[in-house]
Design a protein around this motif. Sequence first.
Motif, PDB file in Angstrom:
ATOM      1  N   GLN A  84     -28.582 -13.570  45.090  1.00 26.60           N
ATOM      2  CA  GLN A  84     -27.862 -12.322  45.238  1.00 26.60           C
ATOM      3  C   GLN A  84     -27.859 -11.788  46.670  1.00 26.60           C
ATOM      4  O   GLN A  84     -26.840 -11.351  47.191  1.00 26.60           O
ATOM      5  CB  GLN A  84     -28.457 -11.262  44.302  1.00 26.60           C
ATOM      6  N   PRO A 150     -37.968  -8.490  35.599  1.00 26.31           N
ATOM      7  CA  PRO A 150     -36.691  -7.764  35.523  1.00 26.31           C
ATOM      8  C   PRO A 150     -36.027  -7.860  34.153  1.00 26.31           C
ATOM      9  O   PRO A 150     -36.376  -8.712  33.331  1.00 26.31           O
ATOM     10  CB  PRO A 150     -35.853  -8.495  36.567  1.00 26.31           C
ATOM     11  N   THR A 151     -35.027  -7.024  33.949  1.00 26.58           N
ATOM     12  CA  THR A 151     -34.108  -7.230  32.832  1.00 26.58           C
ATOM     13  C   THR A 151     -32.882  -7.988  33.313  1.00 26.58           C
ATOM     14  O   THR A 151     -32.125  -8.528  32.512  1.00 26.58           O
ATOM     15  CB  THR A 151     -33.672  -5.889  32.218  1.00 26.58           C
ATOM     16  N   LYS A 152     -32.700  -8.036  34.641  1.00 27.93           N
ATOM     17  CA  LYS A 152     -31.604  -8.773  35.248  1.00 27.93           C
ATOM     18  C   LYS A 152     -32.132  -9.415  36.525  1.00 27.93           C
ATOM     19  O   LYS A 152     -32.527  -8.713  37.462  1.00 27.93           O
ATOM     20  CB  LYS A 152     -30.443  -7.835  35.566  1.00 27.93           C
ATOM     21  N   VAL A 153     -32.156 -10.737  36.573  1.00 27.19           N
ATOM     22  CA  VAL A 153     -32.788 -11.462  37.681  1.00 27.19           C
ATOM     23  C   VAL A 153     -32.199 -11.068  39.030  1.00 27.19           C
ATOM     24  O   VAL A 153     -32.906 -10.964  40.027  1.00 27.19           O
ATOM     25  CB  VAL A 153     -32.676 -12.982  37.456  1.00 27.19           C
ATOM     26  N   SER A 154     -30.890 -10.825  39.080  1.00 24.76           N
ATOM     27  CA  SER A 154     -30.226 -10.530  40.346  1.00 24.76           C
ATOM     28  C   SER A 154     -30.361  -9.068  40.774  1.00 24.76           C
ATOM     29  O   SER A 154     -29.876  -8.694  41.838  1.00 24.76           O
ATOM     30  CB  SER A 154     -28.744 -10.891  40.256  1.00 24.76           C
ATOM     31  N   ASP A 155     -31.016  -8.247  39.961  1.00 25.50           N
ATOM     32  CA  ASP A 155     -31.105  -6.819  40.250  1.00 25.50           C
ATOM     33  C   ASP A 155     -32.566  -6.368  40.317  1.00 25.50           C
ATOM     34  O   ASP A 155     -33.176  -6.072  39.285  1.00 25.50           O
ATOM     35  CB  ASP A 155     -30.360  -6.020  39.179  1.00 25.50           C
ATOM     36  N   THR A 158     -34.328  -3.431  38.423  1.00 28.18           N
ATOM     37  CA  THR A 158     -34.726  -3.502  37.013  1.00 28.18           C
ATOM     38  C   THR A 158     -36.152  -4.013  36.835  1.00 28.18           C
ATOM     39  O   THR A 158     -36.611  -4.173  35.699  1.00 28.18           O
ATOM     40  CB  THR A 158     -33.767  -4.409  36.209  1.00 28.18           C
ATOM     41  N   THR A 198     -39.376 -15.187  29.865  1.00 30.59           N
ATOM     42  CA  THR A 198     -38.361 -14.785  30.827  1.00 30.59           C
ATOM     43  C   THR A 198     -38.159 -13.279  30.754  1.00 30.59           C
ATOM     44  O   THR A 198     -38.605 -12.628  29.808  1.00 30.59           O
ATOM     45  CB  THR A 198     -37.026 -15.492  30.552  1.00 30.59           C
ATOM     46  N   TYR A 199     -37.476 -12.765  31.736  1.00 33.23           N
ATOM     47  CA  TYR A 199     -37.190 -11.337  31.798  1.00 33.23           C
ATOM     48  C   TYR A 199     -38.483 -10.530  31.553  1.00 33.23           C
ATOM     49  O   TYR A 199     -39.524 -10.874  32.095  1.00 33.23           O
ATOM     50  CB  TYR A 199     -36.059 -10.967  30.825  1.00 33.23           C
TER      51      TYR A 199
END
Length: 312
Positions: A84, A150-155, A158, A198-199
């Motif tokens: 990202q 995270p809940t979103k890897v690219s963010d 989170t 994950t997450y």
Amino acid sequence: MKRRNLLRALAIGAPLATAGAVGAGIAAADTANFKVMATEQVANKVMVFDKDKSFSDANRYKSWSPGTGGWSNLSDCRIRDTAQFGAIGLAAASGGKVGIWNITTEKDQELNDVLWSATPGGNPHALERIPNVGAFVSASSDGYLTVYAPTKVSDPSTLAKVQTVSLAGAHGVIWDPNNSLLWAAGNKTVQAYSVTGTYRNTRLKAHSKKVALSGLGHDLQADFSNSSLLQVSDSYGVYSINKTTLAKTTLHTTTRIKAYVKMKSGEHFYIRGDNAGSRDWGSPTVVFSQSADRTRSGAEFYKVRYYTTAYN
């Protein structure tokens, strides 16, 4: 032989490994004229220099200044690659904070470049990124690792704390892409951890791989000359650890090495606490085995790294 000369005399033969990286000005391979990044605690900046030039303001390649408060006494820095943002900087500070910042084209960056930060407490000494799952793990010397997922890897906004793992004297963490393990250095030990989930379900679990140290582990880094090895320093020396056999080789017995890097070329560089001044754990000098030492007047360097996003 003086301790510095003993370190200069080290020449450990090993297979060569390519160090990959992404980003303008960031090493794509190990070259003779490489850049180093270091935490400087007086100005409280992460600073990047060409190792063949004096460590002056005029010669700085980049810097990051997060301010004081929870960011005081920067204790760790490194860079990692992301899909990202490209290259990001990772930092830990004994003042209480850990976080990441976006490495932009700016020469001097500040707190407003921070993408995420947290306060794990307990004197944070290191921060590492686990790729693919996008989780981060900090080491706090009061005795634990903290996992942020995270809940979103690219963010990174989170990211949230999902786990705390006890490890006495936790000082160093590094991801091992060859074995998919996270290694951590603590009091008289280097411990490997497997990563599951994950997450927000990402968790660490102590692995059977574990190596005893003589004292408090200070720094844990890749060996850029051999991807099968780790480099670790403790209160009494610097050691090479084989990640497969767990064989530990004593490289030297110089005390108070706070950071140690071994390059593909065989050159190594390090910071040794000089037992002087208000920060006796630091030093104004980065020592190189095959190049001129670099001293920045009035500085207190604590950690030094090879300026690359490569894990090994």
